[in-house]
Write a protein that holds these residues in place. Structure first.
Motif: not given
Length: 102
Positions: A11-14, A80-81, A87-88
């Protein structure tokens, strides 16, 4: 129940996708407080309310009628993030955390 955050940092990356995010965001969309080495927030104890899932709900900032619905909506955003952050290649589950895909 408490939100099952695994502290993956996705979440911090987008944050360029979050309108009016209250903290500085780097040109690549990464929060300026994100430490890529540790994958943790440098200001965790004083991070903004928007970064605190349960506290955001408690403050009445959710339109969901119950905490479980709020958690489900945030989980959708987490997925989504995770995909946006690449990371998927791993599988994440709220009960088991991160695991390599079989």
């Amino acid at each position: 129940a408490k939100f099952p955050c695994t502290a993956c940092g996705a979440c911090c990356l987008s944050l360029d996708l979050v309108p009016n995010f209250p903290e500085p965001v780097l040109p690549n969309g990464v929060c300026s407080h994100y430490d890529a080495g540790s994958r943790q927030c440098r200001i965790y104890e004083r991070r903004p309310l928007i970064c605190r899932v349960d506290e955001t709900y408690d403050a009445g900032m959710s339109q969901d009628s119950c905490r479980e619905a709020w958690h489900a909506r945030i989980m959708d955003r987490c997925e989504m993030w995770i995909q946006l952050a690449g990371m998927d290649g791993r599988e994440w589950s709220p009960r088991k955390g991160w695991r390599r895909k079989q």
